[in-house]
Design a protein around this motif. Structure first.
Motif, mmCIF file in Angstrom:
data_model
loop_
_atom_site.group_PDB
_atom_site.id
_atom_site.type_symbol
_atom_site.label_atom_id
_atom_site.label_comp_id
_atom_site.label_asym_id
_atom_site.label_seq_id
_atom_site.Cartn_x
_atom_site.Cartn_y
_atom_site.Cartn_z
ATOM 1 N N THR A 180 0.873 -1.179 0.000
ATOM 2 C CA THR A 180 0.000 0.000 0.000
ATOM 3 C C THR A 180 0.907 1.225 0.000
ATOM 4 O OG1 THR A 180 0.079 0.075 2.401
ATOM 5 C CG2 THR A 180 -1.721 -1.216 1.410
ATOM 6 N N GLN A 208 -4.506 -11.019 -4.350
ATOM 7 C CA GLN A 208 -3.652 -9.841 -4.560
ATOM 8 C C GLN A 208 -4.148 -8.999 -5.739
ATOM 9 O OE1 GLN A 208 0.420 -11.320 -4.854
ATOM 10 N NE2 GLN A 208 0.700 -10.869 -2.689
ATOM 11 N N LYS A 225 -7.217 -8.587 -6.585
ATOM 12 C CA LYS A 225 -8.361 -7.805 -6.066
ATOM 13 C C LYS A 225 -7.880 -6.674 -5.169
ATOM 14 C CE LYS A 225 -11.535 -11.615 -6.514
ATOM 15 N NZ LYS A 225 -11.749 -12.935 -5.953
ATOM 16 N N GLU A 226 -6.874 -6.970 -4.338
ATOM 17 C CA GLU A 226 -6.406 -5.955 -3.380
ATOM 18 C C GLU A 226 -5.633 -4.823 -4.037
ATOM 19 O OE1 GLU A 226 -4.249 -8.181 -0.393
ATOM 20 O OE2 GLU A 226 -5.982 -9.473 -0.079
ATOM 21 N N THR A 227 -5.078 -5.078 -5.231
ATOM 22 C CA THR A 227 -4.300 -4.024 -5.896
ATOM 23 C C THR A 227 -5.076 -3.362 -7.036
ATOM 24 O OG1 THR A 227 -3.303 -5.714 -7.310
ATOM 25 C CG2 THR A 227 -2.006 -4.992 -5.394
#
Ligand SMILES: [Zn+2]
Length: 235
Positions: free
Chosen positions: A33, A69, A71-73
């Motif tokens: 992040t 990952q 989805k998270e990025t």
């Protein structure tokens, strides 16, 4: 015969290892992040790549849920490093450094050279998005370096090979016959190319120079050994 006592003893011994491995996996699988990226120094960034290569060469690469990952990025990216590598199929930076989705920018071109477009990409990676390190990653037995050593003329490859002139200029009579079968000579040119390319970045980019001078960015050169998977650092 495995007794209950022996079984429990083995289990007790194995559990801390399993917990440690699970913890390492959860840390390594956390995506970068902007806050996490900011908390990493340029030296930390290089250290992370070194540790990742150590995992790779010792068969301890970490398997993360890549779709998680993704989805998270999806909404943002904050990679901590940028790598300029060769197109060679054996040197994929994400694999060699055991990195995953959103961890590193990669620019790949035959012989890991840089031009205006790649330097612009590195300025974007660092000044705009905040990556803390740039690594120029060469490798042994590089076809582009061999072609440059042999002075190959073929289509657009002829123009590409002009990029290796500064590295070829480091050769002397003591290096022997200029031929791609001369492995030490090819290796010397490949190492010179990675080093000179890394050094050229601050000369060709005031933006990168300003980041390095402000200690917000580290630029390094390294060589990947296609026989062992190991990365050795030239600077
Ligand atoms: Zn190559």
């Amino acid at each position: 015969m495995i007794t209950r006592r022996l079984f429990c003893g083995c289990l007790a011994g194995a559990l801390p290892l399993a917990v440690t491995a699970a913890r390492a996996q959860s840390v390594e699988c956390a995506v970068f992040t902007p806050d996490r990226q900011k908390s990493i120094s340029p030296d930390d960034a290089i250290a992370r790549l070194k540790v990742g290569n150590e995992r790779f060469t010792t068969g301890k690469s970490i398997n993360c849920d890549l779709m998680a990952q993704v989805k998270e990025t999806a909404g943002n990216q904050a990679p901590y490093a940028a790598i300029v590598g060769c197109i060679d199929s054996r040197v994929a930076p994400e694999l060699v450094f055991d990195q995953r989705i959103g961890d590193v920018f990669c620019a790949r071109v035959a012989g890991n050279i840089v031009n205006t477009d790649i330097i612009g990409s590195l300025e974007y990676s660092t000044k705009v998005v905040g990556a803390r390190a740039i690594v120029v990653l060469g490798h042994n037995s590089c076809g582009a370096i061999k072609a440059a050593v042999d002075n190959v003329k073929l289509g657009n490859i002829t123009a590409l090979l002009k990029n290796f002139q500064p590295a070829l200029a480091t050769l002397s009579k003591a290096d022997g016959h200029r031929d791609s079968h001369n492995y030490p000579l090819v290796q010397k040119v490949a190492e010179a190319n990675a080093k000179l390319t890394a050094e050229s970045l601050t000369k060709r980019s005031p933006i990168l120079k300003q980041l390095v001078d402000a200690k917000q960015l580290k630029i390094a050169a390294a060589m990947h050994d296609i026989k062992t998977g190991k990365v050795s650092w030239l600077s």
